[in-house]
Motif scaffolding. Structure first.
Motif, PDB file in Angstrom:
ATOM      1  N   ILE A  26       0.843  -1.278   0.004  1.00 56.88           N
ATOM      2  CA  ILE A  26       0.112  -0.080  -0.026  1.00 56.88           C
ATOM      3  C   ILE A  26       0.950   1.051  -0.069  1.00 56.88           C
ATOM      4  O   ILE A  26       0.438   2.232  -0.771  1.00 56.88           O
ATOM      5  N   LEU A  27       1.863   1.261   0.669  1.00 55.72           N
ATOM      6  CA  LEU A  27       2.921   2.344   0.631  1.00 55.72           C
ATOM      7  C   LEU A  27       3.433   2.702  -0.610  1.00 55.72           C
ATOM      8  O   LEU A  27       3.461   3.841  -0.983  1.00 55.72           O
ATOM      9  N   ASN A  28       3.869   1.653  -1.341  1.00 50.40           N
ATOM     10  CA  ASN A  28       4.293   2.013  -2.773  1.00 50.40           C
ATOM     11  C   ASN A  28       3.211   2.266  -3.463  1.00 50.40           C
ATOM     12  O   ASN A  28       3.540   3.060  -4.503  1.00 50.40           O
ATOM     13  N   ASN A  29       2.054   1.727  -3.616  1.00 50.83           N
ATOM     14  CA  ASN A  29       0.934   2.361  -4.496  1.00 50.83           C
ATOM     15  C   ASN A  29       0.758   3.807  -4.299  1.00 50.83           C
ATOM     16  O   ASN A  29       0.526   4.497  -5.052  1.00 50.83           O
ATOM     17  N   LEU A  30       0.568   4.026  -2.809  1.00 50.07           N
ATOM     18  CA  LEU A  30       0.279   5.186  -2.585  1.00 50.07           C
ATOM     19  C   LEU A  30       1.268   6.288  -3.142  1.00 50.07           C
ATOM     20  O   LEU A  30       0.973   7.214  -3.696  1.00 50.07           O
ATOM     21  N   GLY A  31       2.657   5.910  -2.964  1.00 48.09           N
ATOM     22  CA  GLY A  31       3.793   6.632  -3.295  1.00 48.09           C
ATOM     23  C   GLY A  31       3.877   6.757  -4.981  1.00 48.09           C
ATOM     24  O   GLY A  31       4.034   7.821  -5.534  1.00 48.09           O
ATOM     25  N   ALA A  32       3.637   5.557  -5.509  1.00 46.03           N
ATOM     26  CA  ALA A  32       3.471   5.705  -6.918  1.00 46.03           C
ATOM     27  C   ALA A  32       2.344   6.726  -7.531  1.00 46.03           C
ATOM     28  O   ALA A  32       2.629   7.550  -8.653  1.00 46.03           O
ATOM     29  N   TYR A  33       1.146   6.656  -6.714  1.00 49.27           N
ATOM     30  CA  TYR A  33       0.377   7.547  -7.236  1.00 49.27           C
ATOM     31  C   TYR A  33       0.735   9.208  -7.091  1.00 49.27           C
ATOM     32  O   TYR A  33       0.303   9.831  -7.634  1.00 49.27           O
ATOM     33  N   MET A  34       1.012   9.236  -5.944  1.00 51.22           N
ATOM     34  CA  MET A  34       1.578  10.727  -5.396  1.00 51.22           C
ATOM     35  C   MET A  34       2.648  11.142  -6.595  1.00 51.22           C
ATOM     36  O   MET A  34       2.518  12.589  -6.765  1.00 51.22           O
ATOM     37  N   PHE A  35       3.445  10.217  -7.086  1.00 47.11           N
ATOM     38  CA  PHE A  35       4.418  10.635  -8.130  1.00 47.11           C
ATOM     39  C   PHE A  35       3.838  11.097  -9.451  1.00 47.11           C
ATOM     40  O   PHE A  35       4.207  11.877 -10.031  1.00 47.11           O
ATOM     41  N   LYS A  36       2.772  10.385  -9.763  1.00 46.70           N
ATOM     42  CA  LYS A  36       1.990  10.708 -11.060  1.00 46.70           C
ATOM     43  C   LYS A  36       1.275  11.911 -11.099  1.00 46.70           C
ATOM     44  O   LYS A  36       0.914  12.690 -11.981  1.00 46.70           O
ATOM     45  N   ILE A  37       0.695  12.542  -9.758  1.00 49.59           N
ATOM     46  CA  ILE A  37       0.124  13.574  -9.623  1.00 49.59           C
ATOM     47  C   ILE A  37       0.960  14.962  -9.246  1.00 49.59           C
ATOM     48  O   ILE A  37       0.752  15.970  -8.579  1.00 49.59           O
ATOM     49  N   SER A  38       2.232  14.504  -9.299  1.00 49.99           N
ATOM     50  CA  SER A  38       3.462  15.426  -8.994  1.00 49.99           C
ATOM     51  C   SER A  38       3.782  15.754  -7.809  1.00 49.99           C
ATOM     52  O   SER A  38       4.354  17.244  -7.526  1.00 49.99           O
ATOM     53  N   GLU A  39       3.334  15.189  -6.740  1.00 53.27           N
ATOM     54  CA  GLU A  39       3.556  15.594  -5.241  1.00 53.27           C
ATOM     55  C   GLU A  39       4.780  14.769  -5.052  1.00 53.27           C
ATOM     56  O   GLU A  39       4.723  13.747  -4.345  1.00 53.27           O
ATOM     57  N   ILE A  40       6.003  15.165  -5.531  1.00 53.38           N
ATOM     58  CA  ILE A  40       7.216  14.624  -5.685  1.00 53.38           C
ATOM     59  C   ILE A  40       7.864  14.181  -4.295  1.00 53.38           C
ATOM     60  O   ILE A  40       8.207  12.919  -4.018  1.00 53.38           O
ATOM     61  N   ASN A  41       7.958  15.228  -3.210  1.00 55.98           N
ATOM     62  CA  ASN A  41       8.365  15.027  -2.184  1.00 55.98           C
ATOM     63  C   ASN A  41       7.623  14.088  -1.015  1.00 55.98           C
ATOM     64  O   ASN A  41       8.166  13.270  -0.454  1.00 55.98           O
ATOM     65  N   ILE A  42       6.414  14.123  -1.180  1.00 60.60           N
ATOM     66  CA  ILE A  42       5.301  13.292  -0.524  1.00 60.60           C
ATOM     67  C   ILE A  42       5.397  11.695  -1.142  1.00 60.60           C
ATOM     68  O   ILE A  42       5.515  10.921  -0.284  1.00 60.60           O
TER      69      ILE A  42
END
Length: 719
Positions: free
Chosen positions: A98-114
């Protein structure tokens, strides 16, 4: 005795637990994900510690959360997606999936640091989980693009700047402001000169933090680092009589260099007697022809034209950038015109810079004389950077002493121009939105064909002769097969050919780019294909799930990474899945370019301690390689892609020397004997997995190549 009798409340709580869990499982069976999730939440909330629940139950819940995340992402429901993931992590904070999936999604929406925080935690929890490791690497690439490595490794650039700084500070200009300091190399050079004070300004938070670490590691105390855009500063924060900057792209202006310099002289300098490094620049333009380059932006392949009746069409790239970065020294370029100095800018001349910046678009007309006959495909642009009166660096591709951190800017023409020796071209060159803008003024515009725009992937697909020939051969295999066809490639060549030649097949194409629709509609018309025979849909979910289906899935991204090829492994016996199998082919190589772009050597930065800080962002993979100079150190070896796991193969060294990378490409078995290799493709790029340290090989040494794969994530290394 009484202590062994369960309390009524506890018994009721357990009953409720089981009821929630039962309802959750039943909803999962019915694919009622929202109801299943709701009951799982009630179940875990009723437990004292959700981590004590059955591991199988946790697994079902994890798969449910990830599935819901995918659905909510498809519907762009970010609010519910975040609520779902974060609530799940409240129950299981160390769930790396779940951590990975959420991190990958935040990357897609350009929330890079999160994104980085979630992915770092996922990787800490399970260092063997490849998706988290690779997603984290992609985030770091975004924070630290590879050109930073190439720039720091460019000794010629570094030495020229060092000589210029030493020359100017020797004349007493020692209150330095370094604009766009990056990780701080130019600030370090300045700070090591006695009696200097340095203000380093960097707007990128990652580079700002890195600059602080670099100063600390090098025990530098006379550098103050600010995190902001220099142009946001309204009053000079320190004394300044020397401005140092390197905020230039391959076409000089692209990083708002003129705005930055104008503001710095107007606001940041504090003395009338001052210096600026660089002192000025000259920008040049020339007309070129290059078949390799034009094939990436314009349809040129005769085979594609013949197959689909496109003889009277002009197809060029949609939404083309004003210019692209290319290394012209590695291309078969012919320079057809003289080189014209389009700009000669004195950075001390505020009036000149202000004149360029005051209008939304600053333009000037230049004339290029053709030195030979031919077809001009594009304009090439480069510049000289005058650091001082005596020190100049250039990215001129015709100059053997050029620096390498900047490649060249190439401005592509939608319609190549036939020229004769002596022809004079009129070109409009200007600065628009702080970037270079070039336009050819044609005397006799073309009007003899139909023009369309398409995505770049469609053009490179159609310009790949081997790929087109292979799929044309594939069409011969299926011409007499009465199946529904789903062609999921960026360009559905198989689908068009079957719809054109087949008797009753219906073709479905999930379109990748809406910008391609007009071109596809034209293909239906010119090939007399009824629209009911070729149906363009929005996505795979809109295609029919009929028993007799040919499912043609593009298993590789254009950048050379793996798509979800497992989708082709449908269990319906009457389906024909294309491709039938996929092999990844690897070869041991040595490439200096891979080292330059992925790993900083402190020897290239005068021994300053920078490598340890920046190499954290290196990773282990270099994708999207179109061309790569390398030496072969082994014969190729194939790995069959059959699912998750690990595999190894032995190879024999072909020569003595240092191997520093593993080159990767694909062998695609579409159907029976129809096989295609991406090694020399003009559509698919290649990938390199580079080694942390070069492997010293002797002739005939045995080397074990190891592959690790999880879903579409791959990693290669050597033992």
């Amino acid at each position: 005795m009484s202590s062994r009798v369960p309390r009524l409340g506890a018994q009721q709580k357990k009953t409720n637990n089981l009821a929630y869990l039962k309802k959750a499982k039943q909803a999962c069976i019915r694919n009622n994900y929202a109801k299943a999730y709701e009951n799982f939440v009630l179940y875990f909330e009723s437990l004292e510690d959700p981590a004590d629940s059955d591991l199988a139950v946790q697994g079902v819940f994890t798969r449910l959360v990830c599935r819901m995340g995918s659905i909510l992402e498809e519907t762009s429901n970010t609010e519910e997606l975040l609520k779902c993931y974060i609530q799940a992590l409240n129950f299981f904070p160390d769930n790396y999936l779940i951590l990975n999936n959420l991190g990958a999604y935040m990357f897609k929406i350009s929330e890079i640091n999160i994104a980085r925080r979630y992915l770092e935690k996922a990787f800490r929890v399970n260092k063997n989980y490849l998706p988290a490791e690779i997603n984290l690497m992609h985030v770091k690439w975004h924070q630290m693009p590879r050109w930073h490595f190439r720039m720091l490794n460019d000794k010629a650039r570094n030495e020229a700047y060092k000589a210029a700084i030493e020359s100017v500070t020797a004349k007493g200009y020692k209150n330095v402001v370094d604009i766009g300091a990056g990780c701080g190399l130019l600030s370090l050079i300045s700070a090591r000169i006695p009696d200097t004070s340095v203000l380093a300004i960097e707007e990128n938070k990652q580079l700002y933090d890195m600059c602080l670490d670099v100063m600390k590691n090098n025990q530098v105390t006379n550098v103050k680092v600010m995190h902001c855009y220099s142009t946001d500063i309204e009053d000079p924060p320190d004394k300044c009589n020397l401005l140092v900057t390197e905020v230039f792209d391959c076409a000089l202006f692209g990083e708002k260099a003129l705005c930055t310099i104008y503001h710095a002289i107007s606001v940041l300098r504090t003395e009338e007697d001052y210096k600026i490094i660089p002192a000025g620049a000259k920008l040049y333009i020339t007309g070129i022809t290059c078949e390799d380059l034009i094939k990436r932006h314009k349809l040129t392949l005769d085979k594609s034209l013949d197959l689909l009746n496109l003889g009277n069409i002009c197809l060029t790239e949609h939404d083309l950038e004003p210019y692209e970065t290319e290394n012209l020294t590695e291309r078969n370029v012919e320079y057809l015109t003289d080189s014209h100095r389009a700009f000669d800018i004195n950075f001390y001349d505020l009036e000149q810079i202000g004149e360029i910046l005051k209008d939304e678009t600053y333009e000037k007309i230049i004339h290029l004389k053709c030195l030979k006959e031919g077809e001009i495909h594009a304009f090439a642009v480069w510049f000289d950077l005058n650091l001082t009166d005596d020190i100049t660096i250039t990215n001129n591709p015709l100059n053997a002493d050029r620096v390498t951190c900047w490649e060249q800017a190439v401005v592509y023409l939608d319609h190549p121009v036939e020229v004769e020796t002596g022809t004079v071209l009129t070109v409009k060159v200007g600065v628009k939105d702080c970037g270079l803008h070039v336009e050819l003024i044609e005397i006799e515009p073309h009007r003899n064909h139909t023009c369309f725009k398409a995505s770049k992937d469609v053009i490179t697909f159609l310009n790949d002769p081997k790929l087109v020939d292979t799929i044309a051969g594939l069409e011969q295999k299926f011409r007499d097969v009465n199946f529904t066809v789903v062609d999921n490639n960026c360009f559905p060549l198989l689908g068009f050919l079957l719809a054109k030649t087949g008797d009753s097949s219906t073709v479905y194409h999930p379109i990748k780019q809406e910008t391609d629709r007009a071109f596809f509609d034209y293909l239906l018309t010119v090939n007399r294909i009824p629209k009911e025979r070729f149906v363009i849909v929005k996505g795979l979910e809109d295609t029919p799930g009929e028993d007799r289906t040919i499912f043609f899935f593009d298993s590789i991204h254009v950048d050379g990474s793996l798509q979800n090829y497992c989708l082709t492994k449908n269990e319906i016996a009457t389906w024909i899945n294309v491709p039938q199998c996929l092999n990844v082919v690897v070869q041991l190589i040595n490439s200096p370019y891979i080292e330059i772009c992925n790993k900083v050597d402190d020897a290239n930065v005068f021994g300053f301690k920078i490598a340890d800080v920046i190499n954290e962002y290196s990773g282990f993979e270099h994708p999207n390689l179109e061309r790569l100079k390398y030496e072969e150190y082994s014969t190729p070896v194939k790995f069959r892609l059959e699912g998750d796991g690990e595999a190894s193969k032995n190879v024999i060294a072909l020569k003595k020397g240092d191997c520093n990378a593993i080159l990767l490409w694909y062998e695609i078995r579409f159907y029976q004997d129809i096989v295609y290799s991406t090694l020399n493709s003009t559509h698919y790029k290649k990938t390199c997995y580079f080694l942390n340290e070069p492997k010293q090989l002797e002739l005939s040494d045995g080397v074990t190549v190891k592959m690790k794969i999880n879903d579409t994530y791959m990693k290669f290394s050597i033992a």
